[in-house]
Design a protein around this motif. Structure first.
Motif, short mmCIF file in Angstrom:
data_model
loop_
_atom_site.label_atom_id
_atom_site.label_comp_id
_atom_site.label_asym_id
_atom_site.label_seq_id
_atom_site.Cartn_x
_atom_site.Cartn_y
_atom_site.Cartn_z
N GLU A 54 53.86 29.91 30.36
CA GLU A 54 52.64 29.97 29.57
C GLU A 54 52.50 28.75 28.67
OE1 GLU A 54 51.54 34.38 28.87
OE2 GLU A 54 53.69 34.18 28.62
N ALA A 262 51.47 40.92 34.78
CA ALA A 262 50.29 40.68 33.94
C ALA A 262 49.12 40.09 34.72
CB ALA A 262 50.66 39.74 32.78
N PRO A 264 46.10 39.95 36.84
CA PRO A 264 45.19 40.96 37.37
C PRO A 264 44.96 40.72 38.87
CG PRO A 264 44.16 39.70 35.58
CD PRO A 264 45.42 38.99 35.97
N GLN A 265 45.17 41.76 39.65
CA GLN A 265 45.01 41.63 41.10
C GLN A 265 43.56 41.86 41.51
OE1 GLN A 265 47.49 40.59 43.31
NE2 GLN A 265 48.22 40.11 41.25
N PRO A 266 43.03 41.01 42.40
CA PRO A 266 41.63 41.16 42.79
C PRO A 266 41.41 42.31 43.76
CG PRO A 266 42.61 39.28 43.92
CD PRO A 266 43.67 39.84 43.00
N ASP A 267 41.85 43.49 43.37
CA ASP A 267 41.63 44.67 44.19
C ASP A 267 41.68 45.91 43.30
OD1 ASP A 267 41.59 46.79 45.90
OD2 ASP A 267 43.14 46.00 47.26
N PRO A 268 40.53 46.56 43.13
CA PRO A 268 40.49 47.71 42.21
C PRO A 268 41.34 48.89 42.68
CG PRO A 268 38.38 47.46 43.37
CD PRO A 268 39.22 46.28 43.74
N LYS A 271 46.17 49.34 41.20
CA LYS A 271 46.38 49.29 39.76
C LYS A 271 47.86 49.04 39.53
CE LYS A 271 42.18 50.26 38.22
NZ LYS A 271 41.34 49.12 37.92
N ARG A 274 51.74 47.72 34.67
CA ARG A 274 51.77 46.54 33.84
C ARG A 274 52.87 46.63 32.78
NH1 ARG A 274 46.44 43.99 33.64
NH2 ARG A 274 47.34 43.54 35.66
N ILE A 276 53.45 45.36 29.34
CA ILE A 276 52.76 44.68 28.25
C ILE A 276 53.80 44.20 27.25
CG2 ILE A 276 51.04 44.89 26.41
CD1 ILE A 276 49.55 45.30 28.89
N VAL B 191 48.28 34.54 30.37
CA VAL B 191 48.13 35.75 31.16
C VAL B 191 48.80 36.97 30.53
CG1 VAL B 191 50.02 35.13 32.71
CG2 VAL B 191 48.27 36.68 33.52
N THR B 192 49.95 36.79 29.86
CA THR B 192 50.57 37.97 29.25
C THR B 192 49.77 38.41 28.01
OG1 THR B 192 52.10 36.68 27.87
CG2 THR B 192 52.90 37.36 30.02
N GLN B 194 46.48 37.86 27.79
CA GLN B 194 45.30 38.45 28.41
C GLN B 194 45.53 39.92 28.73
OE1 GLN B 194 42.59 36.73 31.53
NE2 GLN B 194 43.91 37.84 32.92
N ALA B 195 46.71 40.22 29.28
CA ALA B 195 47.03 41.60 29.62
C ALA B 195 46.99 42.48 28.37
CB ALA B 195 48.40 41.69 30.29
N GLN B 196 47.51 41.96 27.25
CA GLN B 196 47.47 42.72 25.99
C GLN B 196 46.02 42.97 25.57
OE1 GLN B 196 49.41 40.09 23.20
NE2 GLN B 196 51.48 40.59 23.87
N GLU B 199 44.06 45.38 27.85
CA GLU B 199 44.49 46.76 27.60
C GLU B 199 43.85 47.27 26.30
OE1 GLU B 199 48.33 47.71 26.05
OE2 GLU B 199 48.68 49.23 27.57
N LEU B 219 37.94 37.18 39.24
CA LEU B 219 37.76 38.41 40.01
C LEU B 219 38.89 39.40 39.80
CD1 LEU B 219 36.22 36.69 43.08
CD2 LEU B 219 35.18 38.65 41.95
N GLY B 220 40.04 38.91 39.38
CA GLY B 220 41.14 39.82 39.04
C GLY B 220 40.76 40.67 37.84
N ALA B 223 38.20 43.32 38.89
CA ALA B 223 38.80 44.46 39.60
C ALA B 223 39.46 45.42 38.61
CB ALA B 223 39.81 43.98 40.63
N GLU B 224 40.06 44.82 37.59
CA GLU B 224 40.78 45.57 36.59
C GLU B 224 39.86 46.41 35.70
OE1 GLU B 224 44.66 45.82 34.80
OE2 GLU B 224 44.07 44.65 36.53
N MET B 225 38.71 45.83 35.32
CA MET B 225 37.93 46.38 34.23
C MET B 225 36.63 47.07 34.64
SD MET B 225 39.75 45.44 31.54
CE MET B 225 38.68 45.51 30.11
N VAL B 243 32.36 48.67 41.73
CA VAL B 243 33.48 47.75 41.87
C VAL B 243 34.22 47.94 43.20
CG1 VAL B 243 35.17 49.19 40.62
CG2 VAL B 243 35.43 46.70 40.64
N ASP B 244 34.38 49.17 43.65
CA ASP B 244 35.11 49.39 44.89
C ASP B 244 34.37 48.77 46.08
OD1 ASP B 244 37.59 50.84 45.88
OD2 ASP B 244 36.04 51.49 47.30
N PHE B 247 34.62 44.90 46.25
CA PHE B 247 35.85 44.31 46.77
C PHE B 247 36.15 44.73 48.22
CE2 PHE B 247 36.37 43.45 42.33
CZ PHE B 247 37.06 42.25 42.30
N HIS B 248 35.64 45.90 48.60
CA HIS B 248 36.00 46.37 49.94
C HIS B 248 34.87 46.34 50.96
CE1 HIS B 248 40.14 47.26 49.04
NE2 HIS B 248 39.71 47.62 47.84
#
Ligand SMILES: Nc1ncnc2c1ncn2[C@@H]1O[C@H](COP(=O)(O)OP(=O)(O)O)[C@@H](O)[C@H]1O
Ligand SMILES: Nc1ncnc2c1ncn2[C@@H]1O[C@H](COP(=O)(O)OP(=O)(O)O)[C@@H](O)[C@H]1O
Ligand SMILES: [Mg+2]
Ligand SMILES: [Mg+2]
Lengths: 326, 339
Positions: A54, A262, A264-268, A271, A274, A276, B191-192, B194-196, B199, B219-220, B223-225, B243-244, B247-248
């Protein structure tokens, strides 16, 4: 030169790079930013080694010290079996023909009043390969090879998009036919669509010119795509080194595990579980004792604050610095 | 099917900038809606008009050259474009609030965190003076800032990027808004971190029960949010679905190409898919036909002539592409011959 060392183009041993911190009325040195605290790595000829971590973990400092744009504080750097740690003057100058860098924002390093043709031919002219006019054909070919239109030669950097400017930076780095290219976040400023164009180009060129590549980025998915092997950095230290696939499939260091989880994967439908992390990365001016990651590590043990772990091989070609594996 | 009334309805929005005396639309006939508690993501490459769209909703466009030219932005049924500055001030920060990519642009560097938070509460709530500071501290607690009682006395530059974004979120939720607009809130973060923050946003969204318009190019993160996704290209909505499905079962060639160009962690790819070319600038926008045509792998000759309309491809799935236009004869749908 031994058999052993010819396999490696570059060997970095216990490299440190500290920036002095000055303070007080007399601007005395009152401390150090330990930007690179201890890294050792070897680059095989023709491979791509990815350095990931990072922001602030010391990637750029490592890249610039390895290419000898910066003077190392300690440790050694060996290029083609020759110690380059302390090179100066003309020897350092001639090393620059073999080692080139590509930066995140080529625009910042391009002279806005210089035509692209002369930007790219400049290194050739500087190293006495002839005048700009004489080199024109060669530069035209280079521009074409990196995917720029023929009239790019007569244009100025601001007339190009971010992706095209990165191609200009790549053409310039290639001009002297270097053996090693250190690319520092070459696609971080680009949209994914354009990023993928530049990544494809770098991969093609690497094969075509038989380049060895040190690829630096904060984005692990990009680094994994580009690299044969990956080194993960945290707070000036390499915490894990392994094949790109192994880093992803079987991350050993708790920091690597958190870093991967951490993303984010481009696939809903996926999941991820994670991890944190709590808190922020500590200051490299005042790093924690023991393992640099222990204050944020979900698996920290009491001894982690006392003993600084060393990189040790846990599987074949998979090295980790973590007390969990000692 | 959810028949709930939308909270926000953007309807035929045209936002333009005057450049060299001419009006150019950065947002061109954009329509979509956000239901209460729904998370809608707006995605697209940089320069597609995502930020201009969100600034239009907040009435924060640069006054000297930008303006909403046509269309309505209905929030709980009221058209925001018709409100006076005073009425809009009342809504901004209380009913709708916004966070940005770089919190430093929204935080005042010479005022303490506590002062800036107190100000929001003072302007939009009836809390008494002695309650205000306590509320500011508890908001900082809510966004996971430890030492909140000390942080209120610190200045923005003393905090890390992740901490500053937490402060922005605390200020944005101070009045329990019904809608939070977040424009690339994690793009500048590691990214770590961002994850915080993601969430945290999810947790807060749930606690406050607010809807969210989340703008991102990642796009990650989508998919997450997201519950629902609106894909923008060159100032227009090109696809809008859940969202589904996005992506699909994506339909628009732009959406498909964007999805393909992401490096996949879970696969080994020799070569990445790319989208040739770049997003056209406002002055180079095609005047006729589909705006994506020059970059589209499925382009047809007709794409240069006919302006595609955003039509319902299926229930809850709108696409702006001739290939999915029922009024365009199927036998003429020959992909990839017009590029
Ligand atoms: N010229 C400098 N003087 C002092 N500190 C520096 C200098 N350059 C970088 N640093 C610090 O060194 C650390 C590593 O920085 P850098 O190598 O740029 O990391 P990265 O490239 O991984 O983001 C950071 O804490 C940064 O603030
Ligand atoms: N203040 C402005 N004046 C003129 N053009 C602008 C201004 N702000 C944005 N634009 C243009 O509007 C288009 C959309 O920009 P923006 O909404 O910022 O894109 P995104 O947020 O999707 O990256 C771009 O072509 C951009 O150059
Ligand atoms: Mg860097
Ligand atoms: Mg934007």
């Amino acid at each position: 030169m031994t058999q052993e060392s010819t396999e490696y183009l570059l060997q970095v041993h216990e490299l440190k790079k500290y920036y002095p911190v000055r303070g007080g009325l007399l601007q005395r040195r009152v401390g150090d930013v330990k930007a690179v605290d201890n890294i050792s790595l070897d680059l095989k000829r023709g491979e791509t080694f990815g350095l990931v971590g990072e922001s602030g973990c010391g990637k750029s400092t490592a890249g610039r010290t390895i290419t000898r744009l910066f003077k190392p504080t300690a440790g050694s750097i060996t290029f083609e079996g020759k110690d380059i740690t302390k090179l100066r003057g003309s020897e350092l100058r001639s090393l620059r023909q073999d080692i080139q860098m590509v930066f995140q924002d080529p625009y910042a390093s391009l002279n806005p009043r210089q035509m692209v043709g002369s930007v790219v031919s400049e290194p050739l002219v500087n190293y006495g390969y002839g005048s700009e006019a004489k080199l024109k054909d060669e530069v035209m070919q280079l521009l074409e090879r990196v995917g720029l239109p023929a009239d790019a030669y007569y244009k100025y950097p601001h007339e190009f998009s971010g992706g095209q400017r990165q191609r200009i930076g790549i053409a310039r780095a290639l001009a002297l036919k270097p053996k090693l290219i250190v690319a520092d976040e070459p696609v971080s400023a680009l949209d994914v669509s354009v990023q993928s164009q530049v990544l494809n180009l770098l991969k093609e060129l690497q094969e075509e010119f038989n380049l060895t590549l040190l690829f630096i980025a904060h984005d692990l998915s990009v680094v994994k795509h580009m690299s044969d092997r990956i080194g993960v950095m945290y707070l000036g230290n390499l915490v894990e080194v392994a094949d790109a696939e192994d880093i992803y499939r079987d991350p050993k260091h708790p920091y690597t595990q958190a870093l991967i989880s951490a993303i984010p994967q481009p696939d809903p439908r996926k999941k991820s579980d994670r991890i944190i992390l709590s808190g922020d990365v500590p200051s490299p001016q005042n790093p924690p004792t023991g393992c640099p990651f222990h204050p944020r590590c979900p698996k920290a043990m009491p001894e982690c604050s006392a003993d600084k772990p060393q990189l040790k091989e846990v599987n074949r070609d998979h090295r980790v610095s973590c007390l969990l594996y000692e | 099917m959810n028949q709930q009334e939308p909270l926000l309805e953007v309807d035929g929005l045209h936002t333009g900038f005057t450049i060299d005396g001419d009006m150019h639309y950065a947002v061109n006939n954009v329509s979509f809606s956000v239901k209460p508690k729904e998370v809608v993501c707006i995605v697209g490459e940089s320069g597609c008009g995502k930020s201009v769209m969100s600034l239009s909703i907040m009435d924060l466009l640069p006054k000297h050259n930008g303006k909403i030219d046509k269309g309505a932005i209905r929030f709980q049924g009221r058209d925001l474009t018709m409100l006076s500055d005073k009425e809009m001030n009342h809504i901004r920060g209380r009913d709708i609030s916004m966070i940005f990519q770089e919190p430093m642009t929204a935080l005042n560097p010479v005022l303490t965190i506590g002062f800036q938070m107190d100000e929001v509460l003072m302007n939009h709530t009836d809390l008494k003076a002695d309650e205000i500071r306590r509320r500011s501290v508890s908001l900082l607690d809510q966004v996971g800032i430890s030492r909140s009682d000390q942080i209120v006395n610190e200045y923005p530059h003393q905090l890390s990027g992740g901490m500053r974004q937490r402060v922005m979120i605390a200020m944005a939720i101070a009045c329990q808004p019904k809608l939070l607009i977040a424009d690339e809130p994690t793009t500048a973060l590691d990214v770590t971190v961002q994850a915080q923050i993601l969430e945290l946003i999810q947790k807060i969204q749930d606690e406050v029960g607010m809807a969210m318009l989340l703008i991102t190019h990642d796009l990650g993160v989508v998919a997450e949010m997201a519950d629902r996704v609106v894909v923008m290209y060159a100032g227009q909505v090109v696809e809008d679905t859940d969202v589904d499905t996005l992506f699909h079962d994506p339909k628009h060639p732009y959406t498909k190409a964007l999805l393909r160009s992401i490096p996949r962690m879970d696969e080994k790819q020799e070569e990445l898919d790319t989208i040739k070319g770049i997003v056209p600038s406002l002055k180079n926008m095609p005047q006729q036909g589909c705006r994506f045509v020059d970059r589209c792998p499925e382009a047809m000759d007709k794409c240069r002539e006919i302006d595609p309309q955003l039509g319902e491809e299926a229930q809850n799935h709108a696409v702006r592409c001739l290939l999915y236009d029922a009024s365009f004869p199927n036998e003429q749908k020959q992909r990839g011959v017009g590029s």
